[in-house]
Design a protein around this motif. Sequence first.
Motif, PDB file in Angstrom:
ATOM      1  N   ARG A 237       0.812  -1.219   0.000  1.00  0.00           N
ATOM      2  CA  ARG A 237       0.000   0.000   0.000  1.00  0.00           C
ATOM      3  C   ARG A 237       0.843   1.267   0.000  1.00  0.00           C
ATOM      4  O   ARG A 237       0.544   2.228  -0.726  1.00  0.00           O
ATOM      5  CB  ARG A 237      -0.936   0.005   1.214  1.00  0.00           C
ATOM      6  CG  ARG A 237      -1.981  -1.092   1.159  1.00  0.00           C
ATOM      7  CD  ARG A 237      -3.048  -0.898   2.202  1.00  0.00           C
ATOM      8  NE  ARG A 237      -4.024  -1.968   2.141  1.00  0.00           N
ATOM      9  CZ  ARG A 237      -5.216  -1.921   2.698  1.00  0.00           C
ATOM     10  NH1 ARG A 237      -5.571  -0.838   3.363  1.00  0.00           N
ATOM     11  NH2 ARG A 237      -6.049  -2.940   2.611  1.00  0.00           N
ATOM     12  N   THR A 238       1.890   1.289   0.821  1.00  0.00           N
ATOM     13  CA  THR A 238       2.716   2.494   0.871  1.00  0.00           C
ATOM     14  C   THR A 238       3.494   2.682  -0.414  1.00  0.00           C
ATOM     15  O   THR A 238       3.688   3.803  -0.877  1.00  0.00           O
ATOM     16  CB  THR A 238       3.675   2.433   2.074  1.00  0.00           C
ATOM     17  OG1 THR A 238       2.938   2.080   3.244  1.00  0.00           O
ATOM     18  CG2 THR A 238       4.355   3.769   2.290  1.00  0.00           C
ATOM     19  N   VAL A 239       3.940   1.587  -1.019  1.00  0.00           N
ATOM     20  CA  VAL A 239       4.625   1.677  -2.309  1.00  0.00           C
ATOM     21  C   VAL A 239       3.679   2.235  -3.366  1.00  0.00           C
ATOM     22  O   VAL A 239       4.052   3.124  -4.150  1.00  0.00           O
ATOM     23  CB  VAL A 239       5.172   0.305  -2.740  1.00  0.00           C
ATOM     24  CG1 VAL A 239       5.664   0.351  -4.186  1.00  0.00           C
ATOM     25  CG2 VAL A 239       6.292  -0.136  -1.820  1.00  0.00           C
ATOM     26  N   ILE A 240       2.451   1.751  -3.394  1.00  0.00           N
ATOM     27  CA  ILE A 240       1.482   2.241  -4.369  1.00  0.00           C
ATOM     28  C   ILE A 240       1.240   3.733  -4.177  1.00  0.00           C
ATOM     29  O   ILE A 240       1.169   4.506  -5.141  1.00  0.00           O
ATOM     30  CB  ILE A 240       0.164   1.446  -4.265  1.00  0.00           C
ATOM     31  CG1 ILE A 240       0.382   0.009  -4.746  1.00  0.00           C
ATOM     32  CG2 ILE A 240      -0.932   2.113  -5.086  1.00  0.00           C
ATOM     33  CD1 ILE A 240      -0.809  -0.899  -4.540  1.00  0.00           C
ATOM     34  N   THR A 241       1.150   4.160  -2.923  1.00  0.00           N
ATOM     35  CA  THR A 241       0.986   5.592  -2.647  1.00  0.00           C
ATOM     36  C   THR A 241       2.168   6.379  -3.172  1.00  0.00           C
ATOM     37  O   THR A 241       2.014   7.442  -3.791  1.00  0.00           O
ATOM     38  CB  THR A 241       0.834   5.829  -1.134  1.00  0.00           C
ATOM     39  OG1 THR A 241      -0.335   5.164  -0.665  1.00  0.00           O
ATOM     40  CG2 THR A 241       0.719   7.317  -0.822  1.00  0.00           C
ATOM     41  N   GLN A 242       3.376   5.868  -2.946  1.00  0.00           N
ATOM     42  CA  GLN A 242       4.574   6.566  -3.400  1.00  0.00           C
ATOM     43  C   GLN A 242       4.690   6.551  -4.928  1.00  0.00           C
ATOM     44  O   GLN A 242       5.182   7.510  -5.522  1.00  0.00           O
ATOM     45  CB  GLN A 242       5.823   5.951  -2.762  1.00  0.00           C
ATOM     46  CG  GLN A 242       5.946   6.237  -1.275  1.00  0.00           C
ATOM     47  CD  GLN A 242       6.022   7.721  -0.985  1.00  0.00           C
ATOM     48  OE1 GLN A 242       6.680   8.466  -1.703  1.00  0.00           O
ATOM     49  NE2 GLN A 242       5.350   8.155   0.070  1.00  0.00           N
ATOM     50  N   VAL A 243       4.232   5.485  -5.564  1.00  0.00           N
ATOM     51  CA  VAL A 243       4.232   5.459  -7.033  1.00  0.00           C
ATOM     52  C   VAL A 243       3.326   6.569  -7.560  1.00  0.00           C
ATOM     53  O   VAL A 243       3.680   7.283  -8.514  1.00  0.00           O
ATOM     54  CB  VAL A 243       3.778   4.084  -7.555  1.00  0.00           C
ATOM     55  CG1 VAL A 243       3.505   4.140  -9.064  1.00  0.00           C
ATOM     56  CG2 VAL A 243       4.835   3.024  -7.266  1.00  0.00           C
ATOM     57  N   ARG A 244       2.175   6.751  -6.947  1.00  0.00           N
ATOM     58  CA  ARG A 244       1.306   7.854  -7.362  1.00  0.00           C
ATOM     59  C   ARG A 244       2.008   9.192  -7.183  1.00  0.00           C
ATOM     60  O   ARG A 244       1.898  10.082  -8.036  1.00  0.00           O
ATOM     61  CB  ARG A 244      -0.007   7.849  -6.549  1.00  0.00           C
ATOM     62  CG  ARG A 244      -0.906   6.656  -6.796  1.00  0.00           C
ATOM     63  CD  ARG A 244      -2.341   6.971  -6.352  1.00  0.00           C
ATOM     64  NE  ARG A 244      -2.394   7.581  -5.035  1.00  0.00           N
ATOM     65  CZ  ARG A 244      -2.574   6.921  -3.900  1.00  0.00           C
ATOM     66  NH1 ARG A 244      -2.698   5.598  -3.917  1.00  0.00           N
ATOM     67  NH2 ARG A 244      -2.636   7.560  -2.749  1.00  0.00           N
TER      68      ARG A 244
END
Length: 263
Positions: A237-244
């Motif tokens: 989840r945090t990686v996905i947030t950072q990708v955004r």
Amino acid sequence: MGIPFCRAVTLARAAGQEGSALVGHLLLYPSGIPPERWPLPAPACAHSADAAPHTPVLLLHGLFDNRAVFSRMRRSLASHGWEHVHALNYNPITVDLREAADLLGRHVRHTREVYGGERVAVVGHSLGGLIARYYVQRLGGDEHVHTVVTLATPHEGTLSAHLLHPLPISRQLLPGSGVFQELGAPAPGCTTRFVAFRGEHDPLILPQRSAALRHPDLWAENVLVLGSGHVTLPVHRTVITQVREVLTGPQLGVLDGPIRLTA
């Protein structure tokens, strides 16, 4: 001398997360077998009248995988305003890395045609990230791609590729292969931004430091995901947030929680 208790707990937790991510992905795998549906190119006037808030994004899976690995990331991007996101399939058994990069280039150019000429972003998991990098560095893809995000990508090769040595593409993943010699060559004037996420406990990239992208001519940032492995990164989840965050601006945001920047 045994492994310290705290480290043993951390490794066990990472292994549990990897196992959970793998099970979830295996359940979704059949949904990723059919090829992506692509829209037809729209008239130029339609693009100018109704421009999307974000540039198009292409998602590229890793070895022995398919586009279903990005199911959670696609939902997240869609819920935050990304209207033009496509996940691609390719067959690493029938193509080598250079051919896969050329195929990606065709998809990139088609994407620009469909969406009014905008440069695109590419997010690649594992081998997919290396294919995207090869396309940008060696095939002139920086003209068409403004950002490449890699997740658990062996930027300097991996010794685990010895396990799959009969496959041509796996031999290209060995450290020092011809592909890595090409990627180590000068790349003056490359304008694409790279952000490489890597797991702290990735069992497939050996040595693990090979997941960092180091090249004097590339605009590259490396992000270490603490407590994470290989399969976990596309659903983290945090990686996905950072990708955004990466896809919305030129600067990597402040990283919280289990992620930290590395040199």
